[in-house]
Design an enzyme around this catalytic site. Structure first.
Site, PDB file in Angstrom:
ATOM      1  N   GLU A   1       0.841  -1.213   0.000  1.00 38.21           N
ATOM      2  CA  GLU A   1       0.000   0.000   0.000  1.00 38.21           C
ATOM      3  C   GLU A   1       0.869   1.254   0.000  1.00 38.21           C
ATOM      4  OE1 GLU A   1      -3.301  -0.203  -0.517  1.00 38.21           O
ATOM      5  OE2 GLU A   1      -2.832  -2.332  -0.614  1.00 38.21           O
TER       6      GLU A   1
ATOM      7  N   TRP B   1       1.760   1.796  -3.466  1.00 36.13           N
ATOM      8  CA  TRP B   1       0.682   2.411  -4.281  1.00 36.13           C
ATOM      9  C   TRP B   1       0.798   3.931  -4.221  1.00 36.13           C
ATOM     10  CZ3 TRP B   1      -2.508   1.007  -7.978  1.00 36.13           C
ATOM     11  CH2 TRP B   1      -2.899  -0.322  -8.100  1.00 36.13           C
TER      12      TRP B   1
ATOM     13  N   TRP C   1     -19.893  11.461 -20.026  1.00 38.17           N
ATOM     14  CA  TRP C   1     -20.320  11.464 -18.621  1.00 38.17           C
ATOM     15  C   TRP C   1     -21.560  12.334 -18.445  1.00 38.17           C
ATOM     16  CZ3 TRP C   1     -18.022   7.749 -16.136  1.00 38.17           C
ATOM     17  CH2 TRP C   1     -16.676   7.447 -16.348  1.00 38.17           C
TER      18      TRP C   1
ATOM     19  N   ASN D   1     -10.551   2.775   2.760  1.00 37.78           N
ATOM     20  CA  ASN D   1     -10.170   2.557   1.357  1.00 37.78           C
ATOM     21  C   ASN D   1     -11.201   1.745   0.563  1.00 37.78           C
ATOM     22  OD1 ASN D   1      -8.276   2.557  -0.935  1.00 37.78           O
ATOM     23  ND2 ASN D   1      -8.190   0.360  -0.520  1.00 37.78           N
TER      24      ASN D   1
ATOM     25  N   TRP E   1     -15.882  11.546 -13.225  1.00 36.83           N
ATOM     26  CA  TRP E   1     -15.032  11.264 -12.058  1.00 36.83           C
ATOM     27  C   TRP E   1     -14.405  12.544 -11.494  1.00 36.83           C
ATOM     28  CZ3 TRP E   1      -9.894  12.624 -12.760  1.00 36.83           C
ATOM     29  CH2 TRP E   1      -9.441  12.729 -14.076  1.00 36.83           C
TER      30      TRP E   1
ATOM     31  N   TRP F   1      -9.406   7.793  -8.164  1.00 43.93           N
ATOM     32  CA  TRP F   1     -10.598   8.123  -8.962  1.00 43.93           C
ATOM     33  C   TRP F   1     -10.489   7.569 -10.372  1.00 43.93           C
ATOM     34  CZ3 TRP F   1     -15.399   9.268  -8.024  1.00 43.93           C
ATOM     35  CH2 TRP F   1     -15.710   9.679  -6.728  1.00 43.93           C
TER      36      TRP F   1
END
Ligand SMILES: Cc1cc2nc3c(=O)[nH]c(=O)nc-3n(C[C@H](O)[C@H](O)[C@H](O)COP(=O)(O)OP(=O)(O)OC[C@H]3O[C@@H](n4cnc5c(N)ncnc54)[C@H](O)[C@@H]3O)c2cc1C
Length: 458
Positions: A270, A273, A302, A337, A355, A378
């Protein structure tokens, strides 16, 4: 007598601080400086809770530095554009010979630093403070990584050979002095639930690594349990470095950290990440400028429906896990998360809303807002980003709730209207007097999502 300034940014600590250590080693006198840029904070959409957290963290830092005989000057520079001039003025005022700071990787910060380097003509030293620097990690052909798994493998190989050696607190530079305090610089919401001092954060890290990291893999997806570290606000402002996190993890858990199937190894992943999204933001700056990582997905049609968006952000979509999560964000300035993934997926794949609206809403509320991680998360959820999985992996918000909050403990905590329900009814409630029915039919919404992406491919 030579004088250095340490320019603090998102690294508000004294331990394991390269720039502070170097400045103290090389100069007889040291001052700390923080440029407060309220207009920049507005432009970057900063949550009122984060402003409060930042102010508390600056006060804590000032107290730590004061004990070392180092003053912390808070200089109002309004906007990044004004910082180079303010920095030159600051250096003239205090006869500063050299300025030390840590490198930042986002485009506005890089532009600001380039302008400062030009203005200071060789007196500005930028040092690397990352776990894995975007300048060090690349594919064999020199290209940057675009996919997380090979990136993380390369990082682990690198870190095995260059394991972080954390720096100690520098020696005092004089008698203790009276610490400065940071003025209020905008609307605030209390962040008192989040530790803002270095010592409290280090205690939190120690507790997590010794007691929770071992079970992290099993518990990290359950929002009703304290299964994750909740260190993200501290990491975002640099009250602790990822190097300190890794070193502490190793000292508590030993070589299990290299095993990606273990709890400690999963937590290590993590942290990577976080680095991965910094690398992406640095190498593909379009993502920081409102563009999709995968350019063809910028053509998705969108929706921009304000009513649906309001229902999502206020936690009244009729999908209990989504609503509980959005209310957690509002109350705590933080969201688990798993829930960030579920709510982001719901906005993009069930409501088909851009988004970028969700990204901005998160920035406006998160105490741990981190531009690169938020953008990466996102775009991952919207299937416009680096996710290696295909766009047709769409979360079902009902089954996600059943799987990750099976007894509904988390839902009941944040959606008291549903307190009387249990089992299936809790995850798929009928419309109640004080709770809406679902605002969308998930299976129809899923088909629309598939069509939106398929249209792009045709
Ligand atoms: C849509 C979306 C938006 C997000 N926005 C942010 C954000 O603004 N700021 C932020 O710090 N994280 C963000 N994340 C990542 C992640 O959700 C949080 O870092 C995590 O929930 C923080 O809780 P923790 O400290 O208990 O994490 P832990 O599970 O204890 O993890 C330790 C640390 O690793 C880092 N980390 C963990 N997961 C991720 C991840 N997926 N991506 C990047 N870094 C990670 C964080 O710094 C975290 O504190 C986002 C994820 C999604 C899906």
């Amino acid at each position: 007598m030579s004088i250095a300034a340490v320019w603090f940014r998102n690294d508000l600590r004294c331990l394991d601080h390269q720039a502070l250590s170097e400045a103290c080693k090389q100069h007889e006198q040291v001052r700390g400086v923080y440029f407060l840029c309220p207009a920049q904070l507005d432009e970057h959409v900063t949550a009122p809770m984060r402003r409060h957290f930042l102010r508390r963290a600056l006060d804590e830092l000032a107290a730590q530095l004061a004990a070392l005989g180092i003053p912390l000057d808070i200089v109002n520079a309004w906007h990044f554009r004004e910082v180079p001039q303010a920095l030159v003025g600051y250096c003239d005022k205090f006869n500063i010979d050299e300025v030390f700071a840590h490198r930042e990787w986002l485009v506005d910060e890089i532009r600001r630093d380039d302008a400062c380097a030009a203005a200071l003509e060789g007196r500005f030293r930028l040092l690397d403070d990352s776990l894995t620097s975007p300048l060090q990690i690349s594919k064999d052909d020199g290209d940057p990584y675009k996919v997380f798994t090979p990136f993380s493998r390369r990082c682990r190989d690198h870190l095995r050979q260059h394991f972080p050696q954390c720096l100690r607190r520098p020696k005092t530079k004089g008698e203790p002095i009276e610490p400065s305090t940071c003025p209020v610089f905008g609307e605030e919401v209390s962040s008192d639930d989040w530790a803002a001092s270095e010592s409290e954060v280090l205690a939190q890290l120690r507790r997590f690594c010794s007691k929770q990291a071992g079970k992290y893999k099993e518990r990290r997806d359950l929002p009703s349990e304290a299964g994750t570290s909740e260190l993200s606000p501290a990491l975002a402002l640099g009250l602790v470095s990822p190097q300190q996190c890794l070193a502490r993890l190793y000292s508590e858990c030993g070589d299990t950290i290299w095993d990606t199937k273990s709890g400690p190894g999963t937590w290590f992943n993590e942290l990577l990440w976080r680095d991965f999204y910094r690398h992406i933001a640095y190498h593909y700056p379009r993502v920081v400028m409102g563009k999709a990582f995968q350019p063809h997905t910028d053509h998705i049609a969108w929706r921009y429906d304000q009513d649906d968006f309001d229902a999502w952000r206020e936690g009244r979509t009729g999908f209990p896990i989504v609503d509980a999560a959005m209310r957690q964000l509002k109350e705590r300035g933080w969201m688990h998360n798993r829930l960030r993934m579920i709510t982001a997926s719901f906005l993009c794949k069930d409501l088909h809303i851009d988004w970028r609206w969700g990204e901005k809403h998160f920035l406006a509320h998160l105490v741990d807002a981190d531009f690169a991680s938020n953008n990466g998360g996102w775009q991952w959820a919207a299937s416009t980003g680096t996710d290696a999985a295909p766009y047709f992996r769409i979360f079902n918000p009902t089954t996600q709730g059943q799987r990750f909050d099976p007894e509904g403990k988390f839902i009941r905590q944040y959606v008291p209207e549903l307190a009387g329900l249990s089992g299936k009814a809790l995850h798929q409630p009928p419309a109640l007097k004080n709770y809406p029915g679902p605002i969308v039919d998930h299976s129809q919404a899923r088909q629309i999502s598939l069509a939106l992406f398929k249209d792009l491919a045709d």
